[in-house]
Design a protein around this motif. Structure first.
Motif, PDB file in Angstrom:
ATOM      1  N   LYS A  22       2.176  -8.574  -0.624  1.00 15.34           N
ATOM      2  CA  LYS A  22       0.827  -7.697  -0.992  1.00 15.34           C
ATOM      3  C   LYS A  22       0.301  -7.499  -1.902  1.00 15.34           C
ATOM      4  N   VAL A  23       1.738  -6.380  -1.602  1.00 15.24           N
ATOM      5  CA  VAL A  23       0.370  -5.344  -3.674  1.00 15.24           C
ATOM      6  C   VAL A  23       0.887  -6.210  -4.529  1.00 15.24           C
ATOM      7  N   LEU A  24       2.343  -6.983  -4.605  1.00 11.61           N
ATOM      8  CA  LEU A  24       2.064  -7.893  -5.686  1.00 11.61           C
ATOM      9  C   LEU A  24       1.173  -8.934  -6.087  1.00 11.61           C
ATOM     10  N   LYS A  25       0.976  -9.533  -5.441  1.00 10.75           N
ATOM     11  CA  LYS A  25       0.088 -10.449  -5.336  1.00 10.75           C
ATOM     12  C   LYS A  25      -1.033  -9.887  -5.676  1.00 10.75           C
ATOM     13  N   GLU A  26      -1.576  -8.937  -5.105  1.00  9.83           N
ATOM     14  CA  GLU A  26      -2.723  -7.705  -5.495  1.00  9.83           C
ATOM     15  C   GLU A  26      -2.764  -7.685  -7.080  1.00  9.83           C
ATOM     16  N   ALA A  27      -1.244  -7.593  -7.238  1.00  5.22           N
ATOM     17  CA  ALA A  27      -1.225  -6.476  -8.950  1.00  5.22           C
ATOM     18  C   ALA A  27      -1.203  -7.990  -9.946  1.00  5.22           C
ATOM     19  N   GLY A  28      -1.187  -8.636  -9.729  1.00  3.01           N
ATOM     20  CA  GLY A  28      -1.110 -10.282 -10.398  1.00  3.01           C
ATOM     21  C   GLY A  28       0.011 -11.368 -10.390  1.00  3.01           C
ATOM     22  N   ALA A  29       1.175 -10.981  -9.517  1.00  5.27           N
ATOM     23  CA  ALA A  29       1.918 -11.840  -9.798  1.00  5.27           C
ATOM     24  C   ALA A  29       1.613 -13.276  -9.695  1.00  5.27           C
ATOM     25  N   LEU A  30       2.262 -14.626 -10.798  1.00  3.73           N
ATOM     26  CA  LEU A  30       2.381 -15.918 -10.574  1.00  3.73           C
ATOM     27  C   LEU A  30       2.184 -16.189  -9.236  1.00  3.73           C
ATOM     28  N   SER A  31       3.443 -15.922  -8.762  1.00  4.91           N
ATOM     29  CA  SER A  31       4.226 -16.285  -6.772  1.00  4.91           C
ATOM     30  C   SER A  31       4.622 -15.215  -7.432  1.00  4.91           C
ATOM     31  N   VAL A  32       5.463 -15.136  -5.399  1.00  4.88           N
ATOM     32  CA  VAL A  32       5.616 -13.919  -5.058  1.00  4.88           C
ATOM     33  C   VAL A  32       6.353 -14.793  -3.353  1.00  4.88           C
ATOM     34  N   ASN A  33       8.219 -14.488  -4.035  1.00  3.28           N
ATOM     35  CA  ASN A  33       9.016 -15.192  -2.593  1.00  3.28           C
ATOM     36  C   ASN A  33      10.071 -14.606  -2.231  1.00  3.28           C
ATOM     37  N   ALA A  34      10.279 -14.905  -1.341  1.00 10.99           N
ATOM     38  CA  ALA A  34      11.971 -13.743  -0.526  1.00 10.99           C
ATOM     39  C   ALA A  34      12.390 -13.994   0.358  1.00 10.99           C
ATOM     40  N   PHE A  35      14.119 -14.078  -0.323  1.00  9.12           N
ATOM     41  CA  PHE A  35      15.388 -14.286  -0.052  1.00  9.12           C
ATOM     42  C   PHE A  35      16.109 -13.308   1.398  1.00  9.12           C
ATOM     43  N   VAL A  36      15.715 -13.939   2.167  1.00  9.43           N
ATOM     44  CA  VAL A  36      16.553 -12.600   3.052  1.00  9.43           C
ATOM     45  C   VAL A  36      18.305 -13.843   3.639  1.00  9.43           C
ATOM     46  N   THR A  37      19.000 -12.817   3.844  1.00  6.04           N
ATOM     47  CA  THR A  37      20.321 -13.593   4.202  1.00  6.04           C
ATOM     48  C   THR A  37      20.067 -13.941   6.177  1.00  6.04           C
ATOM     49  N   HIS A  38      19.766 -12.957   6.360  1.00  4.18           N
ATOM     50  CA  HIS A  38      19.602 -13.178   7.992  1.00  4.18           C
ATOM     51  C   HIS A  38      17.945 -13.208   8.388  1.00  4.18           C
ATOM     52  N   ALA A  39      17.968 -13.759   8.821  1.00  5.72           N
ATOM     53  CA  ALA A  39      16.460 -14.180   9.083  1.00  5.72           C
ATOM     54  C   ALA A  39      16.689 -13.975  10.969  1.00  5.72           C
ATOM     55  N   VAL A  40      16.296 -13.017  10.898  1.00  3.61           N
ATOM     56  CA  VAL A  40      16.434 -12.147  12.684  1.00  3.61           C
ATOM     57  C   VAL A  40      15.050 -12.741  13.393  1.00  3.61           C
TER      58      VAL A  40
END
Length: 99
Positions: A22-40
């Protein structure tokens, strides 16, 4: 105007990931993605990140299939993408058994 990928080892309810995204998008990021090894994702908390969820701030959310009892149920909504670990594991076992 950057393209961001947040990398984490595991996600449960995803509060920290969401706040970062949320903070990164508010700061003007073009896209914000996540990579997580273990999706609990206990109690189907992944639903909050799916399209229409109250934490749907990621353009893409990559997870591995290390916990298939969860990842088998993730929606094919363009947000979640499950990365298969099997080929990597087989290649690593083959490589290290020959040493």
């Amino acid at each position: 105007g950057k393209r961001i990928v947040i990398v984490d080892d595991l996600v449960q309810t995803g509060g920290t990931l969401y706040e970062c995204g949320k903070v990164l998008k508010e700061a003007g990021a073009l896209s914000v993605n996540a990579f997580v090894t273990h999706a609990v994702f206990p109690k189907e908390s992944w639903k909050r990140f799916a399209l229409g969820g109250d934490r749907a701030c990621f353009d893409k959310f990559w997870v591995t299939n290390s916990i298939p009892t969860v990842t088998d149920y993730l929606p094919n909504d363009g947000i979640f993408e499950v990365l298969d670990l099997m080929e990597t594991i087989i290649n690593d076992l083959d490589h290290f058994s020959s040493i």
